[in-house]
Design a protein around this motif. Structure first.
Motif, mmCIF file in Angstrom:
data_model
loop_
_atom_site.group_PDB
_atom_site.id
_atom_site.type_symbol
_atom_site.label_atom_id
_atom_site.label_comp_id
_atom_site.label_asym_id
_atom_site.label_seq_id
_atom_site.Cartn_x
_atom_site.Cartn_y
_atom_site.Cartn_z
ATOM 1 N N ASP A 1 -71.055 41.039 -1.153
ATOM 2 C CA ASP A 1 -71.965 39.965 -0.726
ATOM 3 C C ASP A 1 -71.447 39.189 0.486
ATOM 4 O O ASP A 1 -72.210 38.652 1.261
ATOM 5 C CB ASP A 1 -72.305 39.029 -1.899
ATOM 6 N N HIS A 2 -70.136 39.143 0.652
ATOM 7 C CA HIS A 2 -69.526 38.421 1.785
ATOM 8 C C HIS A 2 -68.040 38.724 1.755
ATOM 9 O O HIS A 2 -67.565 39.408 0.838
ATOM 10 C CB HIS A 2 -69.757 36.904 1.684
ATOM 11 N N HIS B 1 -64.214 31.433 -0.285
ATOM 12 C CA HIS B 1 -65.394 31.608 0.561
ATOM 13 C C HIS B 1 -66.315 30.411 0.396
ATOM 14 O O HIS B 1 -65.953 29.433 -0.246
ATOM 15 C CB HIS B 1 -66.113 32.919 0.205
ATOM 16 N N THR C 1 -72.414 33.666 -2.573
ATOM 17 C CA THR C 1 -73.172 34.592 -3.407
ATOM 18 C C THR C 1 -74.652 34.219 -3.515
ATOM 19 O O THR C 1 -75.520 35.074 -3.341
ATOM 20 C CB THR C 1 -72.541 34.617 -4.817
HETATM 21 ZN ZN LIG Z 1 -69.992 36.057 -3.748
#
Ligand SMILES: [Zn+2]
Length: 511
Positions: free
Chosen positions: A429-430, A442, A258
């Motif tokens: 964001d991912h 993540h 993030t």
């Molecule tokens: Zn994130």
């Protein structure tokens, strides 16, 4: 001499136990599943870790003259007691928002949280702290004695390992009482610094004649291949499909956490100029220049790398400000809806609303509920918050349930816009690892493809579709194209029909 050393150890140990079992323990009481052995062991480990670090800290603090030790111990205990009270009573974890309330808001607002129970608790706590700490007068510390030197050395090493900014083992201790008093204050001061930092505009003009509501939604850890609308076998996006979103199923996020990804998405940063994320303002700056009323609603604590953008909007509001990643209470994106719906109704012709979601962040179970209109959730859901001991399928079920809830949340965001000239752009964001190569969550191994393949889509209201059919057609045409997340900055400006020299139309998904 020896008896003085033993008194020193025992006294600081008792002082440690007092804060540990009255204050620190409040962070550990809401265990997500008290029946899970792994969870109990994990919580126990962190509790002991904090206890040892606190003992080391008090051993070093007691090197000061007794009066200084008594004063500082009582202050530390008093602040911990207040924070523990709110943690226990209303599940509120200490964070920078509380400091903001104390320092930025007038006292009448802060006074609302006071109660007689809090007053009694503080009086009892501070009195006990004074009695306990005064035992410091009962012994002298011989600094040159070998045993003292060893104790001081070990305590210093322990403090560096468990509290230093640079230590990978410091995370747990820094996020819990009483050490979060220091780390949160440090974060608060750096946030203030961020606000003061000047980021000059990167355009010479930005105008528009269109009246429009633009909603930018930054999702969290939502991987593209778990959306049913992108071909996932489970129905995770029933409402969004019904609403006719255009899903972009080939978006690449270079960053997999993030703090790095969000500044990249919000600014003009790209692969050649990644540093722009830390030196330039976001697209909010362009919208403000084009006479948009801008609002940033955050359902995550705005961290230092993107705090600037949070404060850049005309109105910035943090929802669920008492939550943190060490708490396991419900923390839902739907909590943004009442405020969002109020803001939509304001009499501004041009509005930009940025929503930063908690989305599909681990601990998944905190981020979804079964809403009345959901047929069912995926079961069984994960019971342990310790990934290594949890059932893989149950983790995926819980993760997919966060997507079902996101589907619900976004449908509610869109519902308020149906009869307006409006456009919604969503970008996570991912992605998230769900067992690939044995990896989970993540921010871990960048070689895992699913971390980079991030969900993205656009929704247009009927009025927008009628006014700008070429933009809508282009979105449909481009939806399978490969884009880096760099597209977002230019596409949102272009989608809002803002004329500005900073716009690069080659990065717009609407061309
Ligand atoms: Zn994130």
């Amino acid at each position: 001499m020896q008896s003085d050393i033993i008194k020193w150890l025992i006294h600081t140990f008792v002082c440690t136990l007092f804060i540990l079992f009255t204050c620190v323990i409040t962070d550990f009481l809401p265990l997500p599943s008290a029946t899970q052995v792994n969870d109990i062991l994990s919580a126990g480990y962190h509790f002991v870790e904090i206890g040892i670090t606190l003992w080391a800290f008090l051993l070093l603090l007691s090197l000061l003259p007794p009066i200084a030790f008594c004063t500082l111990y009582t202050i530390l205990g008093g602040i911990s007691a207040i924070l523990a009270f709110f943690r226990y009573k209303i599940g509120f974890a200490f964070n920078t928002i509380i400091l903001d309330v104390i320092f930025q808001t007038d006292f009448t607002v802060s006074a609302d949280v006071l109660s007689w129970q809090l007053f009694v608790w503080i009086v009892l706590f501070v009195t006990t702290s004074i009695i306990l700490s005064r035992k410091r007068y009962a012994y002298k510390i011989q600094y040159k004695h070998l045993a003292s030197i060893i104790i001081i050395g070990l305590s210093s090493v322990c403090l560096i390992i468990f509290t230093s900014n640079f230590s990978p083992l410091a995370n747990s201790v820094r996020n819990h009482l009483p050490f979060n008093i220091y780390s949160v204050t440090q974060d608060y001061l750096s946030e203030r610094q961020e606000i003061k930092t000047e980021r000059p505009s990167v355009f010479s003009y930005a105008t528009t004649s269109e009246d429009l509501i633009v909603v930018a939604i930054i999702g969290e850890a939502l991987r593209s291949d778990h959306l049913h609308c992108n071909g996932y076998k489970r129905q995770t996006t029933p409402r969004l499909e019904q609403l006719g979103i255009v899903s972009f199923d080939n978006i690449y996020s270079e960053y997999i956490h993030t703090n790095r990804s969000v500044p990249h998405i919000l600014t003009r940063a790209d692969s050649l100029n990644p540093d722009r994320a830390f030196s330039e303002p976001s697209f909010i700056d362009v919208f403000k220049a084009a006479d948009y009323q801008t609002t940033f609603i955050a359902n995550q604590n705005p961290e230092k790398p993107y705090f600037y953008f949070f404060s850049e909007a005309d109105t910035s509001i943090r929802i669920n400000s008492g939550r943190s990643f060490v708490t396991f209470d419900k923390w839902l994106d739907g909590d943004m809806l009442p405020l969002y719906n109020n803001i939509i109704q304001r009499p501004y012709n041009k509005q930009l609303i940025v929503l930063h979601c908690i989305g599909s962040h681990w601990w998944y179970n905190a981020h979804f509920i079964k809403t009345p209109d959901m047929d069912s959730l995926f079961t069984p859901i994960v019971e342990s918050r310790v990934i290594s001991g949890a059932d893989s399928m149950a983790i995926v079920n819980s993760y997919d349930n966060t997507i079902l809830y996101t589907d619900y949340f976004l449908s509610q965001v869109i519902a308020s816009l149906k009869h307006k000239n409006a456009i919604v752009l969503f970008l996570s964001d991912h992605g998230e690892a769900l067992g690939e190569d044995g990896k989970w969550l993540h921010a871990s191994d960048p070689s895992i493809k699913a971390l980079h393949e991030t969900a993205s889509f656009v929704w247009f209201s009927d009025i927008y579709k009628k006014k700008y059919p070429t933009f809508v057609a282009a979105a449909h045409k481009n939806c399978c194209q490969r884009y880096r997340t760099d597209y977002f900055y230019h596409s949102i400006i272009d989608g809002a029909h803002i004329q500005t020299d900073v716009l690069d139309t080659t990065l717009s998904i609407f061309r």
